[in-house]
Design an enzyme around this catalytic site. Structure first.
Site, PDB file in Angstrom:
ATOM      1  N   ARG A 184      25.166  41.429  52.484  1.00 41.43           N
ATOM      2  CA  ARG A 184      25.064  40.052  52.002  1.00 41.43           C
ATOM      3  C   ARG A 184      26.378  39.286  52.145  1.00 41.43           C
ATOM      4  O   ARG A 184      26.493  38.152  51.691  1.00 41.43           O
ATOM      5  CB  ARG A 184      24.612  40.065  50.540  1.00 41.43           C
ATOM      6  N   CYS A 196      32.036  39.841  43.531  1.00 44.55           N
ATOM      7  CA  CYS A 196      31.136  40.944  43.824  1.00 44.55           C
ATOM      8  C   CYS A 196      31.293  42.022  42.762  1.00 44.55           C
ATOM      9  O   CYS A 196      32.402  42.502  42.532  1.00 44.55           O
ATOM     10  CB  CYS A 196      31.447  41.521  45.209  1.00 44.55           C
ATOM     11  N   HIS A 214      29.416  48.771  32.264  1.00 44.95           N
ATOM     12  CA  HIS A 214      30.361  47.706  32.621  1.00 44.95           C
ATOM     13  C   HIS A 214      29.714  46.666  33.540  1.00 44.95           C
ATOM     14  O   HIS A 214      29.925  45.463  33.378  1.00 44.95           O
ATOM     15  CB  HIS A 214      31.594  48.333  33.294  1.00 44.95           C
ATOM     16  N   PHE A 222      27.148  29.505  41.635  1.00 44.77           N
ATOM     17  CA  PHE A 222      27.153  30.933  41.343  1.00 44.77           C
ATOM     18  C   PHE A 222      27.051  31.720  42.655  1.00 44.77           C
ATOM     19  O   PHE A 222      25.987  31.828  43.240  1.00 44.77           O
ATOM     20  CB  PHE A 222      25.963  31.244  40.426  1.00 44.77           C
TER      21      PHE A 222
END
Length: 157
Positions: free
Chosen positions: A134, A87, A95, A120
């Protein structure tokens, strides 16, 4: 997409995974979220017949390290697929873009280089709430989706 429940699927369309072995590489960074993703992925694999001993879990410090962790597992273990879970939450610097792009390109390269699928499972969100939504929240769990994708992809070969 924001209206899609990542955990919604028809179980009748999922191939039997009882004889498969899966690796899961999990980022320790944002562990409240990645831990929930891992829980979803593992529960889903078990639900579809994967034996507990055929689920190998390896932690890496952050999402950028997912690619190396997945490559190391592919070279050290005999697995049918590798799921990467991480995450990255957008911050005030570039970044975010560098990490997300690096992981995306790295996982893509592994899929081309090896004869197993690399899944992924990286959340790339603007804020923590989107990530929580999520990772078992109102949009389901990306870990569930990653596990289903892994099971389906193992049947391609």
């Amino acid at each position: 997409m924001a209206t899609t429940n990542l955990s919604a699927y028809n179980p009748e369309n999922i191939p039997d995974a009882g004889n498969k072995k899966f690796g899961i590489i999990v980022s320790e960074w944002n562990n409240k979220i990645t831990g929930a993703l891992l829980s979803g992925a593992k529960t889903t694999l078990l639900k579809h017949g994967v034996k507990e001993e055929n689920i190998l879990i390896q932690y890496v410090p952050g999402s950028f390290e997912l690619t190396f962790g997945a490559k190391a597992m592919a070279e050290q273990e005999s697995v049918d697929a590798i799921i990467t879970l991480g995450c990255v939450i957008r911050g005030g610097t570039p970044h975010f873009e560098y990490v997300c792009q690096g992981v995306t390109q790295g996982i893509t390269a592994l899929n081309i280089q090896y004869k197993i699928p690399f899944i992924f499972g990286l959340l790339t969100t603007d804020n923590e709430q989107q990530a929580l939504d999520r990772a078992g929240g109102i949009h389901g769990n990306k870990g569930d989706e990653a596990a289903i994708t892994a099971i389906k992809m193992t049947n391609i070969l």
